[in-house]
Scaffold this motif. Structure first.
Motif, PDB file in Angstrom:
ATOM      1  N   THR A 167       0.848  -1.268   0.141  1.00  0.00           N
ATOM      2  CA  THR A 167       0.010  -0.320  -0.201  1.00  0.00           C
ATOM      3  C   THR A 167       0.818   1.416   0.059  1.00  0.00           C
ATOM      4  N   ALA A 204      -3.146  -9.746   1.426  1.00  0.00           N
ATOM      5  CA  ALA A 204      -4.347  -9.769   0.666  1.00  0.00           C
ATOM      6  C   ALA A 204      -3.992 -11.174  -0.202  1.00  0.00           C
ATOM      7  N   TYR A 225      -9.301 -13.179  -0.961  1.00  0.00           N
ATOM      8  CA  TYR A 225     -10.383 -12.192  -1.825  1.00  0.00           C
ATOM      9  C   TYR A 225     -10.952 -12.973  -3.055  1.00  0.00           C
ATOM     10  N   PRO A 254     -10.531  -6.912  -6.700  1.00  0.00           N
ATOM     11  CA  PRO A 254     -10.769  -6.405  -5.302  1.00  0.00           C
ATOM     12  C   PRO A 254      -9.751  -6.398  -4.289  1.00  0.00           C
ATOM     13  N   ALA A 255      -8.868  -7.443  -4.408  1.00  0.00           N
ATOM     14  CA  ALA A 255      -7.614  -7.576  -3.457  1.00  0.00           C
ATOM     15  C   ALA A 255      -6.814  -6.358  -3.665  1.00  0.00           C
ATOM     16  N   THR A 300      -7.655  -3.455  -4.973  1.00  0.00           N
ATOM     17  CA  THR A 300      -8.195  -2.118  -4.703  1.00  0.00           C
ATOM     18  C   THR A 300      -8.076  -1.924  -3.125  1.00  0.00           C
ATOM     19  N   ASP A 301      -8.159  -2.918  -2.397  1.00  0.00           N
ATOM     20  CA  ASP A 301      -8.112  -2.951  -0.858  1.00  0.00           C
ATOM     21  C   ASP A 301      -6.670  -2.408  -0.349  1.00  0.00           C
ATOM     22  N   VAL A 302      -5.698  -2.990  -1.328  1.00  0.00           N
ATOM     23  CA  VAL A 302      -4.047  -2.515  -1.202  1.00  0.00           C
ATOM     24  C   VAL A 302      -4.004  -1.308  -1.639  1.00  0.00           C
ATOM     25  N   ALA A 359      -6.325   1.173  -1.290  1.00  0.00           N
ATOM     26  CA  ALA A 359      -6.910   1.904  -0.179  1.00  0.00           C
ATOM     27  C   ALA A 359      -6.223   1.807   1.060  1.00  0.00           C
ATOM     28  N   ASN A 381      -6.461  -0.879   3.050  1.00  0.00           N
ATOM     29  CA  ASN A 381      -7.415  -1.771   3.938  1.00  0.00           C
ATOM     30  C   ASN A 381      -6.476  -2.985   4.381  1.00  0.00           C
ATOM     31  N   VAL A 382      -5.665  -3.330   3.429  1.00  0.00           N
ATOM     32  CA  VAL A 382      -4.705  -4.424   3.673  1.00  0.00           C
ATOM     33  C   VAL A 382      -3.363  -3.852   3.193  1.00  0.00           C
ATOM     34  N   GLN A 383      -2.365  -4.538   3.298  1.00  0.00           N
ATOM     35  CA  GLN A 383      -1.032  -3.729   2.992  1.00  0.00           C
ATOM     36  C   GLN A 383      -0.061  -4.411   2.007  1.00  0.00           C
TER      37      GLN A 383
END
Length: 322
Positions: free
Chosen positions: A130, A155, A183, A188-189, A191-193, A195, A197-199
């Motif tokens: 991230t 993720a 995920y 989606p994985a 996207t969360d990295v 953002a 939300n996961v690193q």
């Protein structure tokens, strides 16, 4: 009467090779290339390359069918159940050799029920982070994760993926023991990295490097034996202190078990020829995939070793299909 019989018999004997040649593969029926994932994925593109080669070089009619579902189970199972006559082929990826290890109650074993035809390409895995964390190297991430493991999460794009197994290996080699969050797919994985939300995420270069080059994630390392021509500035995991850490997602061609060796050999030769051509190599490199040209025996030996490593890694974390 005897002369007429001899003439007839002789004519039939002369005609027999021609009849056999007309009936030889491929003749009169379309060849179906089954891709067990949606259109647009790398194995789909390689499947379409195979279909085009079959048409251009052998004069066959070849069509690609995307049979999607169950993380590759639906399409792969269809090929397993097909006649071993060369008219159904599978164009798939790494997860083919681990399906039976991660799927509960799988009614087939791809290692036993499919014949390996060729391996066509590899996509080295890269590790990204991230952008909102200050660390810039794998060594810094490992130190931070060991100091505060609850503040870091990997993720996982899908259970049994090359990235999943590489993450298990990363934890084993680094001693960081970072928690993993599964995920449903790369997007989606990632996207969360992005953002925060996961690193962390390990996945094929083609899936992650565009985001890294756009500044949306930090690229930390590549899991290839040496620096790759697709990302020459990215250090290897060995350079990061993780030893012989080599992981790729890779792609191949399979046929139903019992498909004649001659047919498998012709398909292998077609794809090997394609992978040696400068135009094909450039086309794949642009998509962050490295071409592979090897015999079916070499491909089979490689896949056996990959399945063995996957089995051992999954056992090391007491993984149970669910």
């Amino acid at each position: 009467m005897r002369r007429r019989t001899l003439l007839t018999t002789g004519a039939a004997a002369l005609a027999a090779p021609a009849i056999r040649a007309q009936a030889a593969w491929p003749h009169g029926r379309p060849i179906r290339v089954i891709v067990p994932f949606p259109p647009g994925a790398v194995n789909d593109l390689l499947g379409r390359m195979l279909a085009q080669r079959l048409q251009d070089k052998l004069g066959a009619t070849a069509v690609v069918e995307n049979r999607v579902g169950g993380n590759g189970v639906v399409g792969t199972g269809h090929v397993v159940q097909s006649a071993p006559d060369g008219y159904t082929l599978l164009a798939s990826a790494f997860n083919t050799v681990v399906l039976h290890l991660v799927t509960p109650n799988l009614p087939f074993d791809p290692m036993a029920d499919l014949d390996v035809v060729a391996r066509t390409g590899v996509a080295p895995l890269v590790m990204v982070m991230t952008p909102d964390r200050p660390q810039t190297t794998i060594a810094e991430v490992v130190a931070a994760a060991k100091a505060d493991p609850r503040n870091w999460t990997f993720a996982i794009t899908s259970v049994g993926s090359a990235g999943h197994l590489a993450t298990i290996e990363f934890n084993r080699r680094s001693g960081a023991n970072v928690e993993m969050a599964p995920y449903r797919g790369t997007q989606p994985a990632l996207t969360d990295v992005i953002a925060g939300n996961v690193q962390l995420l390990i996945d094929p270069a083609f899936a992650l490097l565009p985001a890294a080059r756009g500044g949306r994630v930090k690229a930390l390392g590549i899991a290839s034996a040496q620096r790759s021509e697709i990302a020459p500035d990215l250090p290897t995991m060995r350079e990061a202190g993780l030893g012989d850490f080599v992981f790729n997602s890779w792609y191949g061609i399979w046929a139903p078990r019992g498909t004649p060796a001659e047919i498998k050999g012709r398909v292998n030769a077609l794809m090997a020829e394609a992978m040696r051509e400068p135009e094909t190599r450039a086309w794949l490199t642009q998509r962050l995939v490295e071409p592979v040209a090897e015999t079916a025996e070499e491909a089979r030996a490689f896949m056996v070793s990959e399945e063995k490593r996957a089995r051992e890694l999954l056992a090391s974390v007491n993984f149970k299909p669910a």
